[in-house]
Design an enzyme around this catalytic site. Structure first.
Site, PDB file in Angstrom:
ATOM      1  N   HIS A  61       0.843  -1.209   0.000  1.00  0.00           N
ATOM      2  CA  HIS A  61       0.000   0.000   0.000  1.00  0.00           C
ATOM      3  C   HIS A  61       0.871   1.249   0.000  1.00  0.00           C
ATOM      4  O   HIS A  61       1.506   1.581   0.992  1.00  0.00           O
ATOM      5  CB  HIS A  61      -0.915   0.013   1.230  1.00  0.00           C
ATOM      6  CG  HIS A  61      -1.934   1.114   1.164  1.00  0.00           C
ATOM      7  ND1 HIS A  61      -3.279   0.896   0.909  1.00  0.00           N
ATOM      8  CD2 HIS A  61      -1.814   2.457   1.297  1.00  0.00           C
ATOM      9  CE1 HIS A  61      -3.918   2.044   0.896  1.00  0.00           C
ATOM     10  NE2 HIS A  61      -3.054   3.013   1.130  1.00  0.00           N
ATOM     11  N   HIS A  63       1.500   5.420  -2.037  1.00  0.00           N
ATOM     12  CA  HIS A  63       1.001   6.517  -2.887  1.00  0.00           C
ATOM     13  C   HIS A  63       2.197   7.148  -3.587  1.00  0.00           C
ATOM     14  O   HIS A  63       2.766   8.128  -3.113  1.00  0.00           O
ATOM     15  CB  HIS A  63       0.258   7.554  -2.046  1.00  0.00           C
ATOM     16  CG  HIS A  63      -1.014   7.027  -1.473  1.00  0.00           C
ATOM     17  ND1 HIS A  63      -2.246   7.203  -2.083  1.00  0.00           N
ATOM     18  CD2 HIS A  63      -1.237   6.280  -0.370  1.00  0.00           C
ATOM     19  CE1 HIS A  63      -3.176   6.597  -1.355  1.00  0.00           C
ATOM     20  NE2 HIS A  63      -2.595   6.029  -0.306  1.00  0.00           N
ATOM     21  N   GLN A 156      -9.528   9.538  -5.140  1.00  0.00           N
ATOM     22  CA  GLN A 156      -9.262  10.185  -3.843  1.00  0.00           C
ATOM     23  C   GLN A 156     -10.440  11.022  -3.339  1.00  0.00           C
ATOM     24  O   GLN A 156     -10.723  11.063  -2.149  1.00  0.00           O
ATOM     25  CB  GLN A 156      -8.019  11.069  -3.972  1.00  0.00           C
ATOM     26  CG  GLN A 156      -7.714  11.965  -2.782  1.00  0.00           C
ATOM     27  CD  GLN A 156      -7.106  11.214  -1.611  1.00  0.00           C
ATOM     28  OE1 GLN A 156      -5.954  10.830  -1.646  1.00  0.00           O
ATOM     29  NE2 GLN A 156      -7.889  10.988  -0.568  1.00  0.00           N
ATOM     30  N   HIS A 214      -9.285   1.837  -0.035  1.00  0.00           N
ATOM     31  CA  HIS A 214      -9.151   2.527   1.238  1.00  0.00           C
ATOM     32  C   HIS A 214     -10.516   2.375   1.915  1.00  0.00           C
ATOM     33  O   HIS A 214     -11.535   2.782   1.345  1.00  0.00           O
ATOM     34  CB  HIS A 214      -8.875   4.003   1.009  1.00  0.00           C
ATOM     35  CG  HIS A 214      -7.482   4.316   0.600  1.00  0.00           C
ATOM     36  ND1 HIS A 214      -6.953   3.887  -0.574  1.00  0.00           N
ATOM     37  CD2 HIS A 214      -6.507   5.013   1.244  1.00  0.00           C
ATOM     38  CE1 HIS A 214      -5.693   4.314  -0.651  1.00  0.00           C
ATOM     39  NE2 HIS A 214      -5.400   4.998   0.439  1.00  0.00           N
ATOM     40  N   GLU A 217     -11.070   4.409   6.864  1.00  0.00           N
ATOM     41  CA  GLU A 217      -9.902   5.065   7.473  1.00  0.00           C
ATOM     42  C   GLU A 217     -10.430   6.224   8.296  1.00  0.00           C
ATOM     43  O   GLU A 217     -10.393   7.388   7.903  1.00  0.00           O
ATOM     44  CB  GLU A 217      -8.908   5.539   6.411  1.00  0.00           C
ATOM     45  CG  GLU A 217      -7.589   5.992   7.061  1.00  0.00           C
ATOM     46  CD  GLU A 217      -6.545   6.462   6.062  1.00  0.00           C
ATOM     47  OE1 GLU A 217      -6.868   6.552   4.861  1.00  0.00           O
ATOM     48  OE2 GLU A 217      -5.409   6.748   6.485  1.00  0.00           O
ATOM     49  N   ASP A 313       2.414   3.233   2.895  1.00  0.00           N
ATOM     50  CA  ASP A 313       1.394   4.241   2.612  1.00  0.00           C
ATOM     51  C   ASP A 313       2.016   5.546   2.097  1.00  0.00           C
ATOM     52  O   ASP A 313       1.717   5.958   0.991  1.00  0.00           O
ATOM     53  CB  ASP A 313       0.541   4.499   3.868  1.00  0.00           C
ATOM     54  CG  ASP A 313      -0.816   5.116   3.556  1.00  0.00           C
ATOM     55  OD1 ASP A 313      -1.145   5.286   2.373  1.00  0.00           O
ATOM     56  OD2 ASP A 313      -1.559   5.415   4.512  1.00  0.00           O
TER      57      ASP A 313
HETATM   58 FE   FE2 Z   1      -3.476   5.101   1.531  1.00  0.00          FE
END
Ligand code: FE2
Length: 429
Positions: A61, A63, A156, A214, A217, A313
């Site tokens: 995971h 970005h 996102q 995701h 979270e 992440d």
């Molecule tokens: Fe993430």
């Protein structure tokens, strides 16, 4: 003359505890593993020094479109998830494809040096230009000889909440992005969050693609999209192809509800990825004291038979201003946050950044068994727990039978009266 990408690495310890092992690599594949292997004449030998040999680290995971952008256009003052998302929104219009490529390639260099040879990265599809998608597809092709990069189409701003997100997500998949992403807890209502899960899972089923969302979270114990994700996985026959990332609301859930939910996740064979470095800093921000840890229920999920990995992440981006691509740092934090301190649990934390993440990505030929790809990392440690304790030096990193990175052993030189001249931090037995 030995064939290309052929050598014998002598005297290593394996993650399962076998000591004094040799690994014979032939033409980029592991041909044999065992003590004192006899190999053909002319095969070069490398001295493993009795150190730990592991399959490479895997990050399930990440970005990569945001990495190494720390400070652009400003830093995250509050340190919260929501300011990070707002800051990313400020940065997006300023992005150029070249800058995205340059930062991603720089991060891949860091990763290889740390023995991290496979990464699943989310890529934001909410920018109508799909600049980041095109940049990371280019990076994926560029790094393919030395790093496996898997891309997740990540809306996102919410696939239903952002007007063009669903169309953009489909365009990204058409361009070759590998996995369907989502962010149900960021939609405008619980109902729309659940609807987004259904829409995205159906899209993945139609296209024969994996899912990695995701999910929840949040510190809200009533954020329960993981239940919908697991139920949709079963309904659509996607078992083993779906991942729930973060799942931090599970930390705050009622225990009775969690005891019903965890078997559903196990039955659906949904992979779980916790991101300990990020969620120990982002979650519980609105608590006074005691402050919640915010990481999902890792030991309980493992005990139920769920495949749990740990992700990095973020590294140096709007959400997190630290990190260096070191998955042992991730394991170290996960171990502490989950209080996984027994010998078996520390070993499980090592698995969470190696073989468990490889299962999330569905990597083919991963491991140290004969027939596997000759991808491996030699660590200056005697066992997995010591590797985590020291965030051990990567003495050698091997990809496809070639040494692609080396780091000198970590040894300090002392200048103290009557004391040894050098010290290392490993436990010699
Ligand atoms: Fe993430």
């Amino acid at each position: 003359m030995a064939a290309d990408r052929t050598f014998c690495l002598r005297d290593v310890v394996l993650p399962d505890g076998r000591t004094g092992q040799d690994v014979f690599v032939e033409a980029g594949r592991i041909a044999a593993v065992g003590p004192r292997l006899a190999v053909p004449d002319g095969v070069p030998s490398l001295d493993g020094g009795g150190w730990l040999l592991s399959p490479p680290f895997v990050d399930a995971h990440f970005h990569m479109d945001a990495t190494l952008s720390h400070g652009l256009p400003r830093v995250n003052a509050s340190g919260t998830l929501l300011e990070g998302i707002a800051l990313w929104g400020e940065l997006k219009p300023l992005l150029t494809q070249q800058a995205l490529v340059d930062r991603a390639l720089a991060y891949c260099d860091w990763a290889v040096a740390k023995g991290l040879l496979a990464i699943r990265t989310h890529v934001d599809v909410c920018d109508d230009r799909l600049l980041a998608v095109e940049a990371l597809l280019h990076v994926k092709r560029t790094v393919a000889p030395y790093l496996d990069l898997q891309l997740v189409a990540f809306p996102q701003d919410g696939v239903l909440r952002a007007p063009t997100a669903l169309a953009n997500l489909k365009r990204a998949l058409d361009l070759g992005v590998d996995v369907v992403g989502g962010i149900p807890h960021f939609e405008r209502s619980m109902a729309q969050g659940a609807e987004s899960v259904r829409v995205l899972c159906e899209l993945a089923a139609d296209r024969g693609l994996p899912v990695d969302m995701h999910c929840d979270e949040s510190d809200d114990p009533l954020s329960r999209h993981i239940e919908t994700l697991a139920a949709e996985t079963v309904r659509l026959g996607l078992q083993g192809r779906v991942t729930g990332s973060h799942l931090t609301s599970m930390h705050s859930m009622d225990n009775y509800y969690a005891s019903k939910l965890i078997p559903l996740i196990a039955e659906a064979r949904v992979h779980v990825v916790a991101n300990p470095l990020i969620n120990i800093t982002l979650q519980g921000r609105h608590d006074t004291y005691p402050k919640r840890r915010g990481m999902t229920r890792v030991p309980e999920l493992l005990a139920a038979g769920v495949n749990v990995g740990f992700g990095h992440d973020c590294v140096m981006d709007p959400w997190y201003s630290l990190g260096s691509g070191d998955m042992l740092e991730v394991a170290h934090m996960g171990l502490h946050v989950a209080q996984m301190t027994s010998q078996a649990q520390m070993r499980a934390c090592f698995d969470a950044v190696t073989c468990n993440n490889a299962a999330v990505l569905g990597l083919d030929g991963y491991g140290l068994a004969p027939g596997c790809h000759a991808d491996m990392v030699l660590l200056q440690a005697r066992d997995p727990a010591e590797a985590i304790r020291l965030r051990a030096t990567r003495l050698l990193v091997v990809r496809d039978g070639r040494v692609v990175a080396r780091t000198a052993p970590a040894v300090a030189t002392l200048d103290l009266p009557g004391r040894p001249a050098a010290v290392d931090w490993t436990l010699r037995r």
